[in-house]
Design a protein around this motif. Structure first.
Motif, PDB file in Angstrom:
ATOM      1  N   LEU A 141      25.483  35.591  24.947  1.00 15.90           N
ATOM      2  CA  LEU A 141      24.410  36.135  25.771  1.00 15.90           C
ATOM      3  C   LEU A 141      24.591  37.645  25.974  1.00 15.90           C
ATOM      4  O   LEU A 141      23.646  38.417  25.823  1.00 15.90           O
ATOM      5  CB  LEU A 141      24.400  35.406  27.120  1.00 15.90           C
ATOM      6  CG  LEU A 141      23.152  35.595  27.954  1.00 15.90           C
ATOM      7  CD1 LEU A 141      21.984  34.879  27.302  1.00 15.90           C
ATOM      8  CD2 LEU A 141      23.370  35.073  29.367  1.00 15.90           C
ATOM      9  N   LEU A 142      25.820  38.055  26.286  1.00 17.14           N
ATOM     10  CA  LEU A 142      26.078  39.466  26.568  1.00 17.14           C
ATOM     11  C   LEU A 142      25.900  40.345  25.322  1.00 17.14           C
ATOM     12  O   LEU A 142      25.488  41.492  25.426  1.00 17.14           O
ATOM     13  CB  LEU A 142      27.490  39.646  27.139  1.00 17.14           C
ATOM     14  CG  LEU A 142      27.719  39.049  28.524  1.00 17.14           C
ATOM     15  CD1 LEU A 142      29.175  39.212  28.942  1.00 17.14           C
ATOM     16  CD2 LEU A 142      26.798  39.711  29.550  1.00 17.14           C
ATOM     17  N   SER A 183      23.870  39.647  22.771  1.00 14.87           N
ATOM     18  CA  SER A 183      22.604  39.430  22.068  1.00 14.87           C
ATOM     19  C   SER A 183      21.769  40.709  21.870  1.00 14.87           C
ATOM     20  O   SER A 183      21.166  40.863  20.803  1.00 14.87           O
ATOM     21  CB  SER A 183      21.779  38.334  22.742  1.00 14.87           C
ATOM     22  OG  SER A 183      21.439  38.704  24.040  1.00 14.87           O
ATOM     23  N   PHE A 234      29.201  30.812  25.090  1.00 16.41           N
ATOM     24  CA  PHE A 234      27.844  31.237  25.454  1.00 16.41           C
ATOM     25  C   PHE A 234      27.802  32.549  26.229  1.00 16.41           C
ATOM     26  O   PHE A 234      26.829  33.290  26.121  1.00 16.41           O
ATOM     27  CB  PHE A 234      27.104  30.135  26.216  1.00 16.41           C
ATOM     28  CG  PHE A 234      26.691  29.012  25.320  1.00 16.41           C
ATOM     29  CD1 PHE A 234      25.846  29.243  24.246  1.00 16.41           C
ATOM     30  CD2 PHE A 234      27.159  27.724  25.521  1.00 16.41           C
ATOM     31  CE1 PHE A 234      25.469  28.218  23.391  1.00 16.41           C
ATOM     32  CE2 PHE A 234      26.793  26.688  24.679  1.00 16.41           C
ATOM     33  CZ  PHE A 234      25.950  26.936  23.607  1.00 16.41           C
ATOM     34  N   THR A 235      28.857  32.857  26.991  1.00 21.84           N
ATOM     35  CA  THR A 235      28.872  34.125  27.733  1.00 21.84           C
ATOM     36  C   THR A 235      28.845  35.332  26.781  1.00 21.84           C
ATOM     37  O   THR A 235      27.965  36.183  26.898  1.00 21.84           O
ATOM     38  CB  THR A 235      30.076  34.186  28.691  1.00 21.84           C
ATOM     39  OG1 THR A 235      30.057  33.024  29.514  1.00 21.84           O
ATOM     40  CG2 THR A 235      30.029  35.425  29.559  1.00 21.84           C
TER      41      THR A 235
END
Ligand code: ZN
Length: 124
Positions: free
Chosen positions: A98-99, A101, A94-95
């Motif tokens: 998110l970064l 995206s 997920f990190t």
């Protein structure tokens, strides 16, 4: 005007018709405004949103990017931490999701316009 190669124009999010004007108003690192697009090309005047809702199709590219990022970082987590607990996978997947995206959203639109916009390159 020098001929701009397709790969360069794609990487720099330039207009598919002239490969000179930029599709986005701000650089990708300007996070709050990373996906703000110019309505038309400043150089040739091409309207980027070919028809209303054209960029809805970009979600398919975005989905593909999301799956690719998840698989890459999931396999990487398994390889680095040797079959870790589930929360390690969650953080490792997920990190980067998110970064990355803003880049995913931008390049999804760029690919949508280049591949399905039916706009041909006109150097002049
Ligand atoms: Zn243009």
């Amino acid at each position: 005007m020098a001929k701009v190669p397709l790969k360069t124009a794609l990487a720099e999010c330039r207009c598919p018709q002239c490969r000179t004007g930029y599709m986005f108003k701000y650089p990708a690192l300007n996070l709050p405004k990373a996906t703000a697009m110019n309505e038309t090309c400043a150089h040739c005047g091409l309207k980027f949103e070919i028809e209303p809702g054209f960029f809805w199709g970009a979600m398919y590219f975005s989905y593909a990017f999301g799956v690719a990022i998840s698989v890459i970082f999931g396999v990487l987590a398994n390889y680095i931490f040797n079959n870790p607990e589930i929360w390690v996978y969650m953080v490792m997947i997920f990190t980067p999701l998110l970064l990355l995206s803003p880049l995913s959203m931008r390049y999804s639109r760029v690919l949508m316009l280049y591949f399905f916009g039916e706009v041909s390159y006109r150097p002049e």
